[in-house]
Design a protein around this motif. Structure first.
Motif, PDB file in Angstrom:
ATOM      1  N   MET B   1      48.050  49.658  50.763  1.00  0.00           N
ATOM      2  CA  MET B   1      48.259  48.418  49.997  1.00  0.00           C
ATOM      3  C   MET B   1      47.141  47.427  50.317  1.00  0.00           C
ATOM      4  SD  MET B   1      50.737  47.536  47.917  1.00  0.00           S
ATOM      5  CE  MET B   1      52.440  46.985  47.895  1.00  0.00           C
ATOM      6  N   ARG B   2      46.507  46.926  49.268  1.00  0.00           N
ATOM      7  CA  ARG B   2      45.518  45.882  49.533  1.00  0.00           C
ATOM      8  C   ARG B   2      45.819  44.683  48.638  1.00  0.00           C
ATOM      9  NH1 ARG B   2      40.084  48.130  46.438  1.00  0.00           N
ATOM     10  NH2 ARG B   2      41.193  48.930  44.631  1.00  0.00           N
ATOM     11  N   ARG B   3      45.345  43.514  49.065  1.00  0.00           N
ATOM     12  CA  ARG B   3      45.579  42.269  48.314  1.00  0.00           C
ATOM     13  C   ARG B   3      44.300  41.896  47.560  1.00  0.00           C
ATOM     14  NH1 ARG B   3      49.456  37.534  50.375  1.00  0.00           N
ATOM     15  NH2 ARG B   3      50.794  39.320  49.947  1.00  0.00           N
ATOM     16  N   LEU B   4      44.446  41.621  46.269  1.00  0.00           N
ATOM     17  CA  LEU B   4      43.293  41.211  45.463  1.00  0.00           C
ATOM     18  C   LEU B   4      43.436  39.756  45.036  1.00  0.00           C
ATOM     19  CD1 LEU B   4      42.699  44.292  43.093  1.00  0.00           C
ATOM     20  CD2 LEU B   4      41.669  43.809  45.320  1.00  0.00           C
ATOM     21  N   LYS B   5      42.302  39.059  45.064  1.00  0.00           N
ATOM     22  CA  LYS B   5      42.217  37.683  44.563  1.00  0.00           C
ATOM     23  C   LYS B   5      41.375  37.739  43.299  1.00  0.00           C
ATOM     24  CE  LYS B   5      39.772  33.372  45.597  1.00  0.00           C
ATOM     25  NZ  LYS B   5      38.685  32.792  46.414  1.00  0.00           N
ATOM     26  N   MET B   6      41.845  37.123  42.234  1.00  0.00           N
ATOM     27  CA  MET B   6      41.083  37.115  40.988  1.00  0.00           C
ATOM     28  C   MET B   6      40.925  35.700  40.453  1.00  0.00           C
ATOM     29  SD  MET B   6      42.429  40.430  38.856  1.00  0.00           S
ATOM     30  CE  MET B   6      41.953  42.086  39.411  1.00  0.00           C
ATOM     31  N   ILE B   7      39.733  35.418  39.926  1.00  0.00           N
ATOM     32  CA  ILE B   7      39.511  34.168  39.198  1.00  0.00           C
ATOM     33  C   ILE B   7      39.682  34.497  37.718  1.00  0.00           C
ATOM     34  CG2 ILE B   7      37.894  32.297  38.683  1.00  0.00           C
ATOM     35  CD1 ILE B   7      36.527  32.898  41.355  1.00  0.00           C
ATOM     36  N   ILE B   8      40.553  33.777  37.053  1.00  0.00           N
ATOM     37  CA  ILE B   8      40.802  34.072  35.644  1.00  0.00           C
ATOM     38  C   ILE B   8      40.578  32.824  34.777  1.00  0.00           C
ATOM     39  CG2 ILE B   8      42.449  35.929  36.167  1.00  0.00           C
ATOM     40  CD1 ILE B   8      44.698  34.013  35.342  1.00  0.00           C
ATOM     41  N   SER B   9      40.274  33.100  33.516  1.00  0.00           N
ATOM     42  CA  SER B   9      40.078  32.027  32.531  1.00  0.00           C
ATOM     43  C   SER B   9      41.007  32.320  31.362  1.00  0.00           C
ATOM     44  CB  SER B   9      38.613  32.043  32.075  1.00  0.00           C
ATOM     45  OG  SER B   9      38.390  31.079  31.064  1.00  0.00           O
ATOM     46  N   TYR B  10      41.619  31.275  30.810  1.00  0.00           N
ATOM     47  CA  TYR B  10      42.410  31.503  29.597  1.00  0.00           C
ATOM     48  C   TYR B  10      42.355  30.320  28.661  1.00  0.00           C
ATOM     49  CZ  TYR B  10      45.959  29.644  32.902  1.00  0.00           C
ATOM     50  OH  TYR B  10      46.627  28.929  33.866  1.00  0.00           O
ATOM     51  N   ASP B  11      42.412  30.677  27.381  1.00  0.00           N
ATOM     52  CA  ASP B  11      42.528  29.697  26.298  1.00  0.00           C
ATOM     53  C   ASP B  11      44.025  29.445  26.147  1.00  0.00           C
ATOM     54  OD1 ASP B  11      42.918  28.527  23.824  1.00  0.00           O
ATOM     55  OD2 ASP B  11      41.501  29.811  22.761  1.00  0.00           O
ATOM     56  N   LEU B  91      37.358  36.837  35.548  1.00  0.00           N
ATOM     57  CA  LEU B  91      35.943  36.500  35.737  1.00  0.00           C
ATOM     58  C   LEU B  91      35.392  37.064  37.042  1.00  0.00           C
ATOM     59  CD1 LEU B  91      35.956  32.735  34.645  1.00  0.00           C
ATOM     60  CD2 LEU B  91      35.576  34.763  33.231  1.00  0.00           C
ATOM     61  N   ALA B  92      36.259  37.207  38.036  1.00  0.00           N
ATOM     62  CA  ALA B  92      35.802  37.694  39.341  1.00  0.00           C
ATOM     63  C   ALA B  92      36.990  38.274  40.084  1.00  0.00           C
ATOM     64  CB  ALA B  92      35.178  36.556  40.145  1.00  0.00           C
ATOM     65  N   CYS B  93      36.695  39.192  40.989  1.00  0.00           N
ATOM     66  CA  CYS B  93      37.755  39.875  41.728  1.00  0.00           C
ATOM     67  C   CYS B  93      37.238  40.218  43.109  1.00  0.00           C
ATOM     68  CB  CYS B  93      38.141  41.141  40.958  1.00  0.00           C
ATOM     69  SG  CYS B  93      39.388  42.142  41.779  1.00  0.00           S
ATOM     70  N   GLU B  94      38.041  39.992  44.141  1.00  0.00           N
ATOM     71  CA  GLU B  94      37.652  40.423  45.486  1.00  0.00           C
ATOM     72  C   GLU B  94      38.884  40.788  46.300  1.00  0.00           C
ATOM     73  OE1 GLU B  94      36.179  37.431  48.255  1.00  0.00           O
ATOM     74  OE2 GLU B  94      36.925  35.823  46.988  1.00  0.00           O
ATOM     75  N   GLU B  95      38.676  41.658  47.281  1.00  0.00           N
ATOM     76  CA  GLU B  95      39.756  42.022  48.190  1.00  0.00           C
ATOM     77  C   GLU B  95      39.843  40.934  49.259  1.00  0.00           C
ATOM     78  OE1 GLU B  95      39.673  46.105  49.335  1.00  0.00           O
ATOM     79  OE2 GLU B  95      41.244  45.831  50.844  1.00  0.00           O
ATOM     80  N   VAL B  96      41.063  40.520  49.584  1.00  0.00           N
ATOM     81  CA  VAL B  96      41.232  39.451  50.569  1.00  0.00           C
ATOM     82  C   VAL B  96      42.203  39.912  51.647  1.00  0.00           C
ATOM     83  CG1 VAL B  96      40.654  37.457  49.110  1.00  0.00           C
ATOM     84  CG2 VAL B  96      42.975  38.406  49.047  1.00  0.00           C
ATOM     85  N   ALA B  97      42.231  39.160  52.751  1.00  0.00           N
ATOM     86  CA  ALA B  97      43.153  39.481  53.848  1.00  0.00           C
ATOM     87  C   ALA B  97      44.595  39.318  53.368  1.00  0.00           C
ATOM     88  CB  ALA B  97      42.882  38.551  55.033  1.00  0.00           C
ATOM     89  N   SER B  98      45.499  40.025  54.021  1.00  0.00           N
ATOM     90  CA  SER B  98      46.899  40.054  53.562  1.00  0.00           C
ATOM     91  C   SER B  98      47.593  38.712  53.768  1.00  0.00           C
ATOM     92  CB  SER B  98      47.663  41.167  54.254  1.00  0.00           C
ATOM     93  OG  SER B  98      47.665  40.918  55.645  1.00  0.00           O
ATOM     94  N   ASP B  99      46.959  37.795  54.512  1.00  0.00           N
ATOM     95  CA  ASP B  99      47.583  36.469  54.665  1.00  0.00           C
ATOM     96  C   ASP B  99      47.021  35.443  53.663  1.00  0.00           C
ATOM     97  OD1 ASP B  99      45.085  36.182  55.755  1.00  0.00           O
ATOM     98  OD2 ASP B  99      45.771  35.110  57.548  1.00  0.00           O
TER      99      ASP B  99
END
Lengths: 246, 246
Positions: B1-11, B91-99
């Motif tokens: 299991m990994r945690r992902l952080k994403m930056i998103i844009s929406y209209d 727009l962007a995605c990265e793996e982040v620490a579980s906390d």
């Protein structure tokens, strides 16, 4: 009875084009419905400089119609803008001579075609530009190819096959490219345009810019007078009717 | 299991806001549906930095979620963008620490509020700016008033009355105004914002700019700690969540 000329702008996204078609939401229908209401149910027909296709935008379309209403021009425009849906706006209005005709009096038109280079398309530009998925074309090649198009030519090669127009000779006065941030704008002016002509030119020059064709190939396309030799028709939502000359 | 952080844009135009609500089209629902499909039916829940209301836009919303999929980050982002509707983009995605937590780890946010001055609103900006019907405010007065808002205050006066949050002390780091063509942009950064806080500040400062209130009145509003003393809540479609700091 007086004749009014109006400059209108519309976001083509939610329209099945300019011209009335049974069962479809069109720009002409929306404007005629409001005008007919303003004339207490007497049908009012409007004439535009020409049609635009579904999803094609206008920032300077021109229409004319005859009216029995005697309210001042400014009030007329305000009344229309209050009742029209927000994706159509009347930008200017003037009284013209009774021999002015929005279509037959046209001496020229200007269109703009917009590509958006972002690798990830902005949600805010998706209806208003043609996305290139991050591809940036070679604009110098596109300019070189454009030089073959400027001038008077039989543009059969750049005309949708299903058209009934006989005389396909038109004059392109100018065809230029501008970079605006992450966007490429193609601006084209001429004395008249065949059906889908701007979109086929845009699609063909895009193929030059992405090095699928040479600039010189465009000269051969024009000489062939054959639609099949030209590039793909570029998508509608990158296209804007910007100005009509009289 | 990994945690992902994403930056998103929406209209935000076609959404009933960010958060899932029964029977409504929301940003959270659309993303969770695609992720659940990617996880072969195992429900995936996403957490955002905070909600946005119906018609509010985002150019830099942040979400996190946990995933069992081991595909590379770039492929993950592409797969999501292919399946998501075009009014949401990752727009962007990265793996982040579980906390890491998209909501609880937030250290600050930046919002933008846009007014459009054109006397006749552009059909192309109607969902993306708040129209002023040609009114151009006095920006110097708005800047003067903004100075009272910057800093640490109990912002009860700028918080929608129906909120359950107890501690209404927040710090506004900066509050500036920029002119872009026919648009006025208000850019506000702070360590946190109460429900409707940016829209109530925008609405109140608009009243200062149009000389319905004095800049000094804003100081009294803050001291009153009473929502009723502040201005109207500005419309949602002029607002953008632009950046979340961690």
């Amino acid at each position: 009875m007086r004749r009014l000329k109006m400059i209108i702008s519309y976001d083509g996204t939610s329209f099945s084009g300019y011209q009335v078609q049974p069962g479809e939401r069109t720009v002409q229908l929306e404007i005629e419905q409001v005008l007919t209401k303003m004339h207490k149910g007497t049908p009012v027909k409007i004439i535009a400089s020409g049609r635009t296709d579904a999803r094609v935008h206008a920032t300077g379309q021109v229409i004319h119609f005859d009216t029995t209403l005697t309210i001042p021009i400014d009030s007329y425009m305000k009344a229309l803008n209050v009742q029209l849906p927000r994706d159509i706006r009347v930008l200017a209005c003037e009284e013209v001579a009774s021999d002015f005709h929005a279509r037959y009096s046209v001496s020229g038109k200007r269109y703009r075609y917009i590509w958006h280079f972002a690798a990830i398309q902005s949600p805010f530009r998706r209806h208003y530009t043609t996305e290139t998925n991050g591809i940036v074309p070679n604009i110098e090649l596109m300019r070189e190819a454009a030089a073959y198009i400027v001038g008077e030519h039989d543009f059969s090669c750049f005309c949708a096959a299903n058209t009934s127009v006989q005389d396909k000779v038109r004059t392109v006065h100018s065809l230029t490219f501008e970079i605006h941030g992450e966007e490429l704008h193609m601006v084209i002016e001429g004395n008249g345009f065949l059906y889908n002509m701007v979109r086929i030119i845009a699609g063909t020059l895009w193929e030059v810019g992405t090095e699928k064709r040479t600039p010189q190939n465009v000269q051969k396309i024009i000489e062939s007078m054959d639609r099949k030799t030209a590039g793909k028709t570029a998508p509608p939502h990158g296209l804007y009717l910007e100005k009509v000359y009289y």
